[in-house]
Design an enzyme around this catalytic site. Sequence first.
Site, PDB file in Angstrom:
ATOM      1  N   ASP A 195      -1.527   1.353  -8.260  1.00  0.00           N
ATOM      2  CA  ASP A 195      -2.169   0.957  -7.118  1.00  0.00           C
ATOM      3  C   ASP A 195      -2.982   2.107  -6.695  1.00  0.00           C
ATOM      4  OD1 ASP A 195      -2.879  -0.725  -4.812  1.00  0.00           O
ATOM      5  OD2 ASP A 195      -0.968  -0.088  -3.961  1.00  0.00           O
ATOM      6  N   HIS A 196      -4.223   1.801  -6.463  1.00  0.00           N
ATOM      7  CA  HIS A 196      -5.478   2.650  -5.720  1.00  0.00           C
ATOM      8  C   HIS A 196      -5.579   3.785  -6.506  1.00  0.00           C
ATOM      9  CE1 HIS A 196      -6.261   0.466  -1.963  1.00  0.00           C
ATOM     10  NE2 HIS A 196      -4.960   0.162  -1.693  1.00  0.00           N
ATOM     11  N   HIS A 224      -4.593  -0.766   5.957  1.00  0.00           N
ATOM     12  CA  HIS A 224      -3.485  -0.335   5.315  1.00  0.00           C
ATOM     13  C   HIS A 224      -2.634   0.352   6.408  1.00  0.00           C
ATOM     14  CE1 HIS A 224      -6.158   0.086   1.717  1.00  0.00           C
ATOM     15  NE2 HIS A 224      -5.025  -0.628   1.353  1.00  0.00           N
ATOM     16  N   GLY A 225      -1.327   0.375   6.258  1.00  0.00           N
ATOM     17  CA  GLY A 225      -0.385   1.189   7.052  1.00  0.00           C
ATOM     18  C   GLY A 225       0.052   0.251   8.169  1.00  0.00           C
ATOM     19  N   HIS A 234      -5.124  -6.586   0.642  1.00  0.00           N
ATOM     20  CA  HIS A 234      -4.345  -5.334   0.815  1.00  0.00           C
ATOM     21  C   HIS A 234      -4.023  -5.228   2.414  1.00  0.00           C
ATOM     22  CE1 HIS A 234      -5.314  -2.739  -2.906  1.00  0.00           C
ATOM     23  NE2 HIS A 234      -5.345  -4.130  -3.177  1.00  0.00           N
ATOM     24  N   SER A 278       1.443  -5.993   5.287  1.00  0.00           N
ATOM     25  CA  SER A 278       2.544  -5.332   6.189  1.00  0.00           C
ATOM     26  C   SER A 278       1.883  -5.412   7.460  1.00  0.00           C
ATOM     27  CB  SER A 278       2.955  -4.023   5.783  1.00  0.00           C
ATOM     28  OG  SER A 278       3.640  -3.868   4.639  1.00  0.00           O
ATOM     29  N   ASN A 328      -0.333  -7.327  -0.986  1.00  0.00           N
ATOM     30  CA  ASN A 328      -0.034  -6.107  -0.985  1.00  0.00           C
ATOM     31  C   ASN A 328       1.182  -5.645  -0.176  1.00  0.00           C
ATOM     32  OD1 ASN A 328      -1.492  -5.707  -3.331  1.00  0.00           O
ATOM     33  ND2 ASN A 328      -2.183  -3.631  -3.271  1.00  0.00           N
TER      34      ASN A 328
END
Length: 301
Positions: A93-94, A196-197, A224, A227, A246
Amino acid sequence: MILEINFSEAKTMLVSMKEMLADAKAKHYAIPAFDVSNYEMMRAVLDVCEEEGSPALLQAIGVDFNGKGLPILAEMIKAATKYYTVPVCLHLDHATDIDFIREALDVGFSSVMFDGSVLPFEENAKKTSEVVKIAHSCGVTVEAELGHVGNAMVGNENDAVKNEDPEDTLTVPEEVVRFREITDVDALAIAIGTAHGVYLKTPTLRIDRLDEITAVSDLPLVLHGGSGTPDEQMQAAIAHGITKINIFSDVVGAMNLGLKNKLNTMENPSTWPAFVFEEARERMRAAVREKIRVFGSAGRV
């Protein structure tokens, strides 16, 4: 509906992400891609994927590769595949360094991501094309990113929050067509409003931009920052063409909350890890199961 791909050797080897995403695209579901940092996270994902009959897409990210972390994590996951019947893919990933991607290929990753999303278009396309040539020669799938999925709040608890507006870096549909022609990439992570996050406010996905992208390209598309994104928005994205989502913060957050609860009530500092991780394990399993069911990947194998 049963996955029709021939995964007869899945018990002893990793499989290509390209095969998984082709089935997800054809049958209009998405595969949750879980970043796993340790044994407990790996077990939670693989055990629940087996119970739910879902393809297992495990990811690893650079922060976990200090020292001998890269080969050890890869060998652990490869060894685990022998004890599960569901197909397992191990995805890098990344990654931003081509030499590091070569190392991942050497230790057996079956899929890699080159993230050149912060680079100018031409440089991103050039480097992605180089990665594609290297990886395809090994039979390995390549994911790239066009547009840029920024950060909400990630990583170390002392990290500063980055106030990035997702609208500033959305994927441009016309660039998707050019990018594919130049790179021959297998899957594309796009920016349509996620981050992200841990979100500071609820995101609003640009499904209209997703439709514009699918109108000009049939590439498998990746989201992405899954969450914390509301289920109904993720299901809408899946219905409009997303095939991989993701997940990291939801699972690692579940683990850390379980550990916090246990450690704050534990009197014996020598308690065995099997007991220390009990609540964390159950919380992770619940988070993994929820994503599998929401994304529609349950019962596919």
